[in-house]
Design a protein around this motif. Sequence first.
Motif, PDB file in Angstrom:
ATOM      1  N   PRO A   1       0.853  -1.061  -0.145  1.00 45.59           N
ATOM      2  CA  PRO A   1       0.107   0.114   0.051  1.00 45.59           C
ATOM      3  C   PRO A   1       0.775   1.332  -0.052  1.00 45.59           C
ATOM      4  O   PRO A   1       0.188   2.306  -0.232  1.00 45.59           O
ATOM      5  N   THR A   2       2.350   1.332   0.492  1.00 47.00           N
ATOM      6  CA  THR A   2       2.837   2.365   0.491  1.00 47.00           C
ATOM      7  C   THR A   2       2.917   3.068  -0.935  1.00 47.00           C
ATOM      8  O   THR A   2       3.334   2.310  -1.885  1.00 47.00           O
ATOM      9  N   THR A   3       2.997   4.430  -1.021  1.00 48.26           N
ATOM     10  CA  THR A   3       3.157   5.126  -2.282  1.00 48.26           C
ATOM     11  C   THR A   3       4.459   5.917  -2.267  1.00 48.26           C
ATOM     12  O   THR A   3       5.101   6.178  -1.092  1.00 48.26           O
ATOM     13  N   ARG A   4       4.772   6.194  -3.509  1.00 44.28           N
ATOM     14  CA  ARG A   4       6.082   6.981  -3.777  1.00 44.28           C
ATOM     15  C   ARG A   4       5.784   8.272  -3.006  1.00 44.28           C
ATOM     16  O   ARG A   4       6.797   8.723  -2.400  1.00 44.28           O
ATOM     17  N   ALA A   5       4.659   8.804  -3.117  1.00 46.38           N
ATOM     18  CA  ALA A   5       4.611  10.150  -2.426  1.00 46.38           C
ATOM     19  C   ALA A   5       4.685  10.180  -1.187  1.00 46.38           C
ATOM     20  O   ALA A   5       4.915  11.071  -0.672  1.00 46.38           O
ATOM     21  N   SER A   6       4.057   9.050  -0.264  1.00 42.83           N
ATOM     22  CA  SER A   6       4.057   9.197   0.893  1.00 42.83           C
ATOM     23  C   SER A   6       5.723   9.094   1.480  1.00 42.83           C
ATOM     24  O   SER A   6       6.176   9.676   2.389  1.00 42.83           O
ATOM     25  N   VAL A   7       6.227   8.241   0.545  1.00 45.58           N
ATOM     26  CA  VAL A   7       7.987   8.258   1.149  1.00 45.58           C
ATOM     27  C   VAL A   7       8.672   9.559   0.803  1.00 45.58           C
ATOM     28  O   VAL A   7       9.289  10.135   1.681  1.00 45.58           O
ATOM     29  N   ARG A   8       8.304  10.118  -0.287  1.00 45.58           N
ATOM     30  CA  ARG A   8       9.149  11.624  -0.519  1.00 45.58           C
ATOM     31  C   ARG A   8       8.330  12.563   0.483  1.00 45.58           C
ATOM     32  O   ARG A   8       9.308  13.589   1.132  1.00 45.58           O
ATOM     33  N   ALA A   9       7.239  12.536   0.932  1.00 41.58           N
ATOM     34  CA  ALA A   9       6.707  13.411   1.751  1.00 41.58           C
ATOM     35  C   ALA A   9       7.425  13.312   3.133  1.00 41.58           C
ATOM     36  O   ALA A   9       7.726  14.270   3.898  1.00 41.58           O
ATOM     37  N   LEU A  10       7.404  12.312   3.630  1.00 40.04           N
ATOM     38  CA  LEU A  10       8.215  11.691   4.948  1.00 40.04           C
ATOM     39  C   LEU A  10       9.767  12.201   4.848  1.00 40.04           C
ATOM     40  O   LEU A  10      10.245  13.003   5.807  1.00 40.04           O
ATOM     41  N   GLY A  11      10.433  12.134   3.654  1.00 38.90           N
ATOM     42  CA  GLY A  11      11.868  12.698   3.597  1.00 38.90           C
ATOM     43  C   GLY A  11      11.890  14.330   3.795  1.00 38.90           C
ATOM     44  O   GLY A  11      12.603  14.721   4.302  1.00 38.90           O
ATOM     45  N   GLN A  12      10.710  14.782   3.173  1.00 36.54           N
ATOM     46  CA  GLN A  12      10.466  16.312   3.345  1.00 36.54           C
ATOM     47  C   GLN A  12      10.272  16.717   4.802  1.00 36.54           C
ATOM     48  O   GLN A  12      11.159  17.697   5.306  1.00 36.54           O
ATOM     49  N   GLN A  13       9.560  16.040   5.422  1.00 33.01           N
ATOM     50  CA  GLN A  13       9.124  16.383   6.690  1.00 33.01           C
ATOM     51  C   GLN A  13      10.444  16.165   7.566  1.00 33.01           C
ATOM     52  O   GLN A  13      10.422  16.832   8.680  1.00 33.01           O
ATOM     53  N   GLY A  14      11.280  15.166   7.519  1.00 32.88           N
ATOM     54  CA  GLY A  14      12.333  14.749   8.182  1.00 32.88           C
ATOM     55  C   GLY A  14      13.571  15.521   8.138  1.00 32.88           C
ATOM     56  O   GLY A  14      14.527  15.202   8.609  1.00 32.88           O
ATOM     57  N   GLY A  15      13.725  16.151   6.804  1.00 29.07           N
ATOM     58  CA  GLY A  15      14.772  16.840   6.678  1.00 29.07           C
ATOM     59  C   GLY A  15      15.941  15.743   5.937  1.00 29.07           C
ATOM     60  O   GLY A  15      17.075  16.226   5.788  1.00 29.07           O
ATOM     61  N   TRP A  16      15.545  14.692   5.404  1.00 31.57           N
ATOM     62  CA  TRP A  16      16.560  13.976   4.500  1.00 31.57           C
ATOM     63  C   TRP A  16      16.063  13.711   3.256  1.00 31.57           C
ATOM     64  O   TRP A  16      16.635  12.931   2.508  1.00 31.57           O
ATOM     65  N   ALA A  17      15.301  14.566   2.640  1.00 30.42           N
ATOM     66  CA  ALA A  17      14.983  14.263   1.281  1.00 30.42           C
ATOM     67  C   ALA A  17      15.934  14.677   0.370  1.00 30.42           C
ATOM     68  O   ALA A  17      15.891  13.905  -1.021  1.00 30.42           O
ATOM     69  N   HIS A  18      17.188  15.299   0.534  1.00 28.75           N
ATOM     70  CA  HIS A  18      18.259  15.469  -0.365  1.00 28.75           C
ATOM     71  C   HIS A  18      19.264  14.116  -0.374  1.00 28.75           C
ATOM     72  O   HIS A  18      20.028  14.086  -1.188  1.00 28.75           O
ATOM     73  N   ARG A  19      18.914  13.101   0.423  1.00 32.28           N
ATOM     74  CA  ARG A  19      19.518  11.812   0.485  1.00 32.28           C
ATOM     75  C   ARG A  19      18.726  10.707   0.102  1.00 32.28           C
ATOM     76  O   ARG A  19      18.961   9.451   0.292  1.00 32.28           O
ATOM     77  N   LEU A  20      17.502  11.031  -0.285  1.00 35.40           N
ATOM     78  CA  LEU A  20      16.510  10.120  -0.779  1.00 35.40           C
ATOM     79  C   LEU A  20      16.312  10.174  -2.323  1.00 35.40           C
ATOM     80  O   LEU A  20      16.195  11.146  -3.101  1.00 35.40           O
ATOM     81  N   TRP A  21      16.102   9.113  -2.927  1.00 35.14           N
ATOM     82  CA  TRP A  21      15.625   8.853  -4.383  1.00 35.14           C
ATOM     83  C   TRP A  21      14.685   7.873  -4.243  1.00 35.14           C
ATOM     84  O   TRP A  21      14.848   6.456  -3.925  1.00 35.14           O
ATOM     85  N   VAL A  22      13.551   8.050  -4.702  1.00 33.31           N
ATOM     86  CA  VAL A  22      12.311   6.964  -4.905  1.00 33.31           C
ATOM     87  C   VAL A  22      12.263   7.213  -6.561  1.00 33.31           C
ATOM     88  O   VAL A  22      11.224   7.922  -7.095  1.00 33.31           O
ATOM     89  N   PRO A  23      12.802   6.211  -6.976  1.00 24.23           N
ATOM     90  CA  PRO A  23      12.727   6.278  -8.576  1.00 24.23           C
ATOM     91  C   PRO A  23      11.203   5.909  -9.024  1.00 24.23           C
ATOM     92  O   PRO A  23      10.718   4.893  -8.567  1.00 24.23           O
TER      93      PRO A  23
END
Length: 278
Positions: free
Chosen positions: A231-253
């Motif tokens: 059920p997990t979506t790419r959008a939810s993982v990317r949003a969590l990275g933004q909230q947690g401050g680690w989006a610059h180290r995250l790639w959800v291809p």
Amino acid sequence: MLITQLRNATLLLEFVSQGHPVGLLVDPMLAPRGSLPALRYLGVGRQRNPIVELPDGSDQCLQRVTHALITHCQRGHFDHLDRWGKRFLRERQIPVLCMPRDAAYLAQRGLQVQALAGPGRQPWALGGHVTPIPCVHGTGWVGRFMEHGHGYLLELPGEPSIYLAGDTVMTPTVRDCLAHLQPDVAVLPAGGARFDVGAEILMDAADMAEAAQLAHGTLVVNHLQALDHCPTTRASVRALGQQGGWAHRLWVPEDGEAREFWRADVVNFAMNNIAADA
């Protein structure tokens, strides 16, 4: 190192070893959309799998495959090696790297098996070293029915180290790999998969937040939006990275997307030279 996400856990890892290009295909699920059974039996989310086609350009990627790496394949885990994947590997006589437990199973299906020595860090045929990392593909009574398999930490000459987690929940062993072995790149399955009953059998978006605290490198997240029980979506993982401050180290291809990764000391050397020239 070039990583191309194909679909689900299937990706192509490309690098040069001893002067020769290597295309390492991980866990090939190559079936057409809807040609495999559903993994849920109740509720409105039930669909035949995979729920999406392979992306455009997949045929060109597959032409560059020289080896394959399997994390787990028994007990009906078709989402990591289906009959289309077996046929592809068999017809092209692709060497298949795996753990000893899977060697006889794969050889019986006509594949060219190159089994690893077993647990522990070891040299391997593609240069450098490989360290198998045990997976726990679900806990409790559900876990008794699952094939737990192994992930792999690859340390290749001149390339960033990469941890291919395989199908696992977050465990002390996985935490230890992320925190103490500190892979430059960690490919983690965040689909949050579960059957109609029982606990989750994969990491989910929240586990990615913990992984980001443990590991300092890049997190590559897959096993998303390809199977009916994830059920997990790419959008939810990317949003969590933004909230947690680690989006610059995250790639959800997205499926079919590719990205090149460089070893940190190579990047630093190049940046220092550019600064000196300036």
